[in-house]
Design an enzyme around this catalytic site. Structure first.
Site, short mmCIF file in Angstrom:
data_model
loop_
_atom_site.label_atom_id
_atom_site.label_comp_id
_atom_site.label_asym_id
_atom_site.label_seq_id
_atom_site.Cartn_x
_atom_site.Cartn_y
_atom_site.Cartn_z
N HIS A 545 54.74 35.63 -49.58
CA HIS A 545 54.99 37.00 -49.12
C HIS A 545 56.36 37.50 -49.61
O HIS A 545 57.18 37.96 -48.83
CB HIS A 545 54.93 37.07 -47.60
CG HIS A 545 53.59 36.74 -47.04
ND1 HIS A 545 53.35 36.61 -45.68
CD2 HIS A 545 52.39 36.52 -47.63
CE1 HIS A 545 52.09 36.32 -45.48
NE2 HIS A 545 51.48 36.26 -46.66
N PHE A 546 56.59 37.45 -50.90
CA PHE A 546 57.88 37.83 -51.47
C PHE A 546 57.98 39.36 -51.54
O PHE A 546 57.05 40.02 -52.01
CB PHE A 546 58.05 37.25 -52.87
CG PHE A 546 57.62 35.81 -52.99
CD1 PHE A 546 58.27 34.82 -52.27
CD2 PHE A 546 56.54 35.46 -53.79
CE1 PHE A 546 57.86 33.50 -52.36
CE2 PHE A 546 56.13 34.14 -53.89
CZ PHE A 546 56.79 33.16 -53.18
#
Length: 612
Positions: A545-546
């Protein structure tokens, strides 16, 4: 998985070895399964870099105008039947459908039990991007997440503003759903897994026992337990490509160039005019008469901007990159760090153990014939809980909707004890020594996992260039746990996961925490706060989940793009992917990217006087 996945991998690679990509693309075109392939035109109205979740939506929506020609550039290739099988998501990370980054090591900081002290950071490399290899969970976050975006100088991004775009994409397949929050008839299927293990209902019962409600976390409540909402159709993965590209493959104004590695955005007098890329060993250039749109993802988009002369002046000059616009590209990296090795042994055969699933022919028949069975569980993740560890679950219901979760708990109906092929620990990047010391003697036993996920990190990392060579991977400093509050929250999250396993709901299965101290933490009293803090630093895993490296905001607020996603100081260039998210959401980040791209497409149409 062992036998079944290995056989599938052999078949998939055999396809790649026997059928050249050009012929395979032509077959896809013939049957209408993919957009028209690249025809070496000299110019397009729009060039979109990256066919992931953002790029796929943009290609779909922009080509609704028949007068616009759109080129979609993608480094990867098309999906195959292997990528459709939800349970095999972890195995895909060992294929070329993933670009694997490794974080910079930090002594005493994080990922201490990972290979070389580096975290594995995987992103998708396919038509469909990371949506081809992720765990397919659809989670929007909370209303306050988007209101916070708006408050940071981004008008038009409040929850009230963005909700219509979530609804626009959605094809809600569940019987019950509040129409204020859900849409039917959109491109993107949202449903629940057709298979339910005995653990799923126990997890929900445990939540109720602890004082939580069973909720629709994409509706009007943000705290509670729920079955996972996922992107499946007939038990198979629905990627961005399947949802948004395949239905419009016949449009003559949509062109797709696969296996195309972009090396530079060409900027002339502060305007993006084209893109340089490499395809089949040939260096090519294509011009964009209206806009270049960068949708390459949180780790790759900042790299391309910096290679093109847009980024921090000192950093670019140190690598002899000509500076065109001085912007804080690459800063503000955020991620939802997790701890994926929390294991609970059970006394019944109710979990996924690879040899048992692989040897059971009924599972294969159920999947391929009926679209059911354990192969349809996305990476083994069945249910979720969003909780606020700072407050009791038993709170006044008038305050319920005002609360915001700081931890997510993900129920996995498998664990590292059942990972006999090593695919899952390979995805995580755990060392062989760690696995031997913790799981030796427990291999093949039934166990489940509850993965605590830090939803609101205060720590910030950075993506930087390693060199001016576009084929060098960037340096990624994830910087987990730099802020002490993050570690304290993770400890509370781990303890909450243990509490869930200890409820009466799980008593039937005699759920028992694996009684083995993790390497490096043996001298700390087992299951105490200091012990869990040590564990979190040793097993620091990611859900991919960058966000945040091309932050949306004003220049004064360290923004890279403005509220219309236009790069500050450069005409004809936008960024449309998770990198523009200024502050991460309390949920999974794939859903917001679809929303961002839907909204961006409307903004682009308005800017070019094509009214929606």
């Amino acid at each position: 998985m062992s036998r079944v996945p290995i056989a599938l991998l052999v078949l998939s690679y055999a396809r790649a070895a026997i059928i050249p990509d050009g012929i395979f693309d032509a077959v896809l075109d013939l049957f209408g399964r993919a957009p028209k392939t690249f025809e070496e035109r000299r110019e397009y109205d729009f060039v979109v870099i990256g066919a992931g979740s953002g790029g796929s939506v943009l290609a779909n929506r922009l080509t609704e105008n028949p007068n616009w020609n759109v080129l979609l550039l993608e480094e990867g290739k098309d999906e195959i039947f292997l990528t459709d099988i939800p349970l095999l998501a972890p195995i895909l990370h060992a294929t070329d459908y993933v670009r694997l980054y490794r974080s910079e090591p930090k002594a005493g900081g994080y990922c201490l039990s990972m290979n070389d002290g580096r975290c594995n950071l995987a992103t998708g490399r396919a038509v469909g991007g990371t949506s081809v290899v992720n765990f397919m969970i659809y989670s929007r976050g909370t209303p306050s997440d988007y209101d916070d975006w708006a408050s940071q100088g981004n008008p038009g991004w409040s929850y009230r503003d963005v909700l219509p775009y979530f609804i626009k994409s959605e094809n809600w397949k569940l019987e019950r759903g509040d129409s204020r929050y859900h849409g039917r008839g959109g491109y993107l299927d949202v449903t629940t897994c057709p298979y339910a293990s005995p653990l799923r209902d126990r997890f929900l019962e445990a939540g109720v026992e602890l004082g939580y409600d069973v909720i629709d976390y994409n509706g009007d409540k943000t705290i509670g337990f729920s079955t996972a909402q996922v992107h499946l159709r007939n038990g198979r993965r629905v990627s961005a490509s399947k949802a948004f590209l395949e239905p419009v493959s016949g449009r003559p104004n949509l062109h797709l160039s696969r296996l195309s590695r972009v090396t530079r955005i060409v900027i002339d007098e502060k305007r993006a005019v084209g893109v340089r890329f490499v395809k089949n060993g040939e260096r090519l250039y294509v011009s964009a008469t209206r806009e270049v749109i960068l949708s390459a993802g949180t780790l790759n988009s900042p790299q391309l901007l910096m290679l093109s002369g847009i980024g921090p002046r000192d950093h670019l000059e140190s690598l002899n990159v000509e500076v065109i616009e001085d912007l804080p590209v690459g800063y503000n990296l955020q991620d939802h760090v997790s701890m994926s090795a929390l294991t609970f042994l059970v006394n019944e055969s109710v979990t996924i153990v690879e040899p048992r699933v692989a040897s059971n022919l009924a599972n294969t028949v159920d999947y391929f014939v009926k679209g059911t069975g354990p192969l349809t569980v996305p990476g083994g993740a069945e249910a979720l809980a969003f909780i606020d560890t700072r407050r009791s679950s038993r709170t006044n219901h008038d305050e319920y909707n005002d609360r915001s979760p700081d931890i997510e708990l993900v129920l996995g109906i498998s664990s590292l004890t059942g990972d006999t092929s090593g695919s899952y620990r390979g995805l995580l990047g755990l060392t062989d020594e760690f696995y031997r010391q913790v799981f030796s003697g427990y291999e093949g036993l039934d166990a489940f996992s509850i993965v605590p996920v830090l939803l609101r990190p205060k720590s910030r990392g950075r993506v930087a260039l390693r060199s001016s060579d576009p084929f060098d991977q960037p340096m990624v400093d994830v910087n987990y746990y730099e802020h002490e509050d993050d570690l304290e929250t993770m400890v509370r999250g781990i303890e909450k996961a243990v509490q869930v396993s200890s409820t009466k709901a799980f008593a039937r299965f005699n759920a028992t925490l694996l009684p083995v101290a993790f390497p490096g933490c043996e001298r700390v009293a087992f299951a105490t706060d200091p012990y869990w803090g040590c564990v979190a630093r040793h097993v620091s895993t990611t859900l991919g989940h960058f966000v945040g490296t091309c932050k949306m905001g004003t220049r004064r607020n360290s923004g890279v793009v403005d509220h219309r996603l236009r790069v500050h100081g450069i005409d004809g260039l936008r960024v449309v992917d998770a990198s523009v998210i200024p502050t991460t959401i309390a949920g999974h980040t794939n859903a917001p990217v679809y929303m961002i791209a839907e909204k961006a497409a409307d903004m682009i149409k308005r800017d070019w006087r094509v009214f929606c």
